[in-house]
Design an enzyme around this catalytic site. Sequence first.
Site, PDB file in Angstrom:
ATOM      1  N   SER A   1      35.821  44.695  62.324  1.00 14.70           N
ATOM      2  CA  SER A   1      36.048  44.193  63.913  1.00 14.70           C
ATOM      3  C   SER A   1      36.460  43.875  64.356  1.00 14.70           C
ATOM      4  CB  SER A   1      34.907  43.446  64.758  1.00 14.70           C
ATOM      5  OG  SER A   1      34.880  42.584  65.968  1.00 14.70           O
TER       6      SER A   1
ATOM      7  N   TYR B   1      31.377  34.078  63.143  1.00 15.10           N
ATOM      8  CA  TYR B   1      30.816  35.894  63.804  1.00 15.10           C
ATOM      9  C   TYR B   1      32.365  36.265  63.218  1.00 15.10           C
ATOM     10  CZ  TYR B   1      30.987  40.561  64.957  1.00 15.10           C
ATOM     11  OH  TYR B   1      30.848  41.790  64.976  1.00 15.10           O
TER      12      TYR B   1
HETATM   13  N1  LIG Z   1      29.378  45.833  69.436  1.00 11.04           N
HETATM   14  C1  LIG Z   1      30.252  45.600  69.189  1.00 11.04           C
HETATM   15  O1  LIG Z   1      30.627  45.105  70.410  1.00 11.04           O
HETATM   16  C2  LIG Z   1      30.683  45.440  68.039  1.00 11.04           C
HETATM   17  C3  LIG Z   1      32.171  44.946  67.955  1.00 11.04           C
HETATM   18  C4  LIG Z   1      32.966  45.177  66.831  1.00 11.04           C
HETATM   19  C5  LIG Z   1      31.912  45.220  65.413  1.00 11.04           C
HETATM   20  N2  LIG Z   1      31.188  45.433  65.770  1.00 11.04           N
HETATM   21  C6  LIG Z   1      29.769  45.561  64.393  1.00 11.04           C
HETATM   22  O2  LIG Z   1      29.471  47.156  64.641  1.00 11.04           O
HETATM   23  C7  LIG Z   1      27.934  46.903  63.221  1.00 11.04           C
HETATM   24  C8  LIG Z   1      27.058  47.738  64.458  1.00 11.04           C
HETATM   25  O3  LIG Z   1      26.561  46.546  65.381  1.00 11.04           O
HETATM   26  P1  LIG Z   1      26.189  47.379  66.652  1.00 11.04           P
HETATM   27  O4  LIG Z   1      27.102  46.714  67.774  1.00 11.04           O
HETATM   28  O5  LIG Z   1      25.809  48.983  66.912  1.00 11.04           O
HETATM   29  O6  LIG Z   1      25.100  46.787  66.896  1.00 11.04           O
HETATM   30  P2  LIG Z   1      22.856  46.508  66.919  1.00 11.04           P
HETATM   31  O7  LIG Z   1      22.588  47.891  67.394  1.00 11.04           O
HETATM   32  O8  LIG Z   1      22.276  45.681  66.911  1.00 11.04           O
HETATM   33  O9  LIG Z   1      23.133  47.330  65.637  1.00 11.04           O
HETATM   34  C9  LIG Z   1      23.022  46.496  64.024  1.00 11.04           C
HETATM   35  C10 LIG Z   1      22.417  47.029  63.024  1.00 11.04           C
HETATM   36  O10 LIG Z   1      22.810  46.363  62.328  1.00 11.04           O
HETATM   37  C11 LIG Z   1      21.309  46.328  61.331  1.00 11.04           C
HETATM   38  N3  LIG Z   1      20.497  44.774  61.018  1.00 11.04           N
HETATM   39  C12 LIG Z   1      20.952  43.970  61.253  1.00 11.04           C
HETATM   40  N4  LIG Z   1      20.726  43.224  60.518  1.00 11.04           N
HETATM   41  C13 LIG Z   1      20.523  43.469  59.117  1.00 11.04           C
HETATM   42  C14 LIG Z   1      20.192  43.111  58.188  1.00 11.04           C
HETATM   43  N5  LIG Z   1      19.667  42.290  57.736  1.00 11.04           N
HETATM   44  N6  LIG Z   1      19.762  44.080  56.840  1.00 11.04           N
HETATM   45  C15 LIG Z   1      19.996  45.283  57.558  1.00 11.04           C
HETATM   46  N7  LIG Z   1      20.858  46.143  58.671  1.00 11.04           N
HETATM   47  C16 LIG Z   1      21.046  44.745  59.905  1.00 11.04           C
HETATM   48  C17 LIG Z   1      19.753  46.755  62.436  1.00 11.04           C
HETATM   49  O11 LIG Z   1      18.964  46.645  61.969  1.00 11.04           O
HETATM   50  P3  LIG Z   1      17.550  45.775  62.344  1.00 11.04           P
HETATM   51  O12 LIG Z   1      17.460  44.902  63.518  1.00 11.04           O
HETATM   52  O13 LIG Z   1      16.485  47.110  62.428  1.00 11.04           O
HETATM   53  O14 LIG Z   1      17.840  46.014  60.842  1.00 11.04           O
HETATM   54  C18 LIG Z   1      21.015  46.961  63.555  1.00 11.04           C
HETATM   55  O15 LIG Z   1      20.228  48.577  62.875  1.00 11.04           O
HETATM   56  C19 LIG Z   1      28.389  45.194  63.144  1.00 11.04           C
HETATM   57  O16 LIG Z   1      28.761  45.240  61.770  1.00 11.04           O
HETATM   58  C20 LIG Z   1      28.681  44.824  64.288  1.00 11.04           C
HETATM   59  O17 LIG Z   1      29.295  43.579  63.867  1.00 11.04           O
HETATM   60  C21 LIG Z   1      30.013  45.650  67.246  1.00 11.04           C
END
Ligand SMILES: NC(=O)c1ccc[n+]([C@@H]2O[C@H](COP(=O)([O-])OP(=O)(O)OC[C@H]3O[C@@H](n4cnc5c(N)ncnc54)[C@H](OP(=O)(O)O)[C@@H]3O)[C@@H](O)[C@H]2O)c1
Length: 252
Positions: free
Chosen positions: A135, A148
């Site tokens: 991120s 975070y």
């Molecule tokens: N959205 C943003 O603005 C943004 C920006 C920069 C970086 N990111 C990064 O992108 C990545 C994906 O996030 P997203 O935005 O796509 O959010 P999201 O839709 O909430 O997806 C997060 C995923 O991580 C899984 N997860 C959470 N805790 C887990 C655990 N303990 N074990 C296994 N799986 C787990 C969730 O699945 P389950 O709940 O089914 O386990 C879900 O599939 C993250 O690393 C986040 O930090 C996001």
Amino acid sequence: MQVGERIAVVSGASSGIGAALVRKLAGKGYTCVLLARREGLLRELSAEVGGEAEVCDVADREAVERVAAAVLERHPRIALLVNNAGIPARTTFLGDPDRIEEVLRVNYLGSVWCLRAFLPGLEAARPSDVVNVVSVAGMVAAPSGGPYAASKHAQLAFSRSVQPLLRGRGVRVHAILPGPVETEGFPQRGRLGRFLEPTIVEPEDVAERIVSMVARNRTESFIPRWYRAFGVAQALVPGLVRFGARRYRSRR
Ligand SMILES: NC(=O)c1ccc[n+]([C@@H]2O[C@H](COP(=O)([O-])OP(=O)(O)OC[C@H]3O[C@@H](n4cnc5c(N)ncnc54)[C@H](OP(=O)(O)O)[C@@H]3O)[C@@H](O)[C@H]2O)c1
């Protein structure tokens, strides 16, 4: 495993960036192994793309090792591992201590445990690739999202540290640093203010960039690209970044 089959393991595949990436990779001919905790969503998506679902909490080292052993038994060669599982903190360093620990265990250690557990498969498939979904918060720390940001700083340090370590073993390590992406876990719209709101991207944009950075062997990539400026500014003029962030918050 069929001859020529390319296996991709994607953590956090039940929603957001992970789910979009699984669809993109399946379209490129990969067989995807989907990791996350919500079994129903995993099974639905794996059926849609002809992949495989593995319920796995990446924060639980023993569970990761158990799942990886079962996957490697079926697929001894792993072409691509994407460490994408992650959660927001929604607290400061003065808030809930359990949440501070959980964020580190999922966002940082989850990537470490997955890489270690799948490494034999990655080495067997060399040249192979690992993508850490970090991120822009891995380079910039704001007071409100401290835990975070700390977890993402740690994940980026992990990524940068293993990149040279694994190069000689045929495993290329990449980090992608997205700015705001509209997803279920990180809803962004209506929260960022006039300047940052237009920079929100969709999970599909990040998935596309991940595929292209692997194809071009790019080590680090920001999306949007100009977000790199925040990281550079934090390193060179941290006082100015603090001042700008304070001004931006007070004007919203
Ligand atoms: N959205 C943003 O603005 C943004 C920006 C920069 C970086 N990111 C990064 O992108 C990545 C994906 O996030 P997203 O935005 O796509 O959010 P999201 O839709 O909430 O997806 C997060 C995923 O991580 C899984 N997860 C959470 N805790 C887990 C655990 N303990 N074990 C296994 N799986 C787990 C969730 O699945 P389950 O709940 O089914 O386990 C879900 O599939 C993250 O690393 C986040 O930090 C996001």
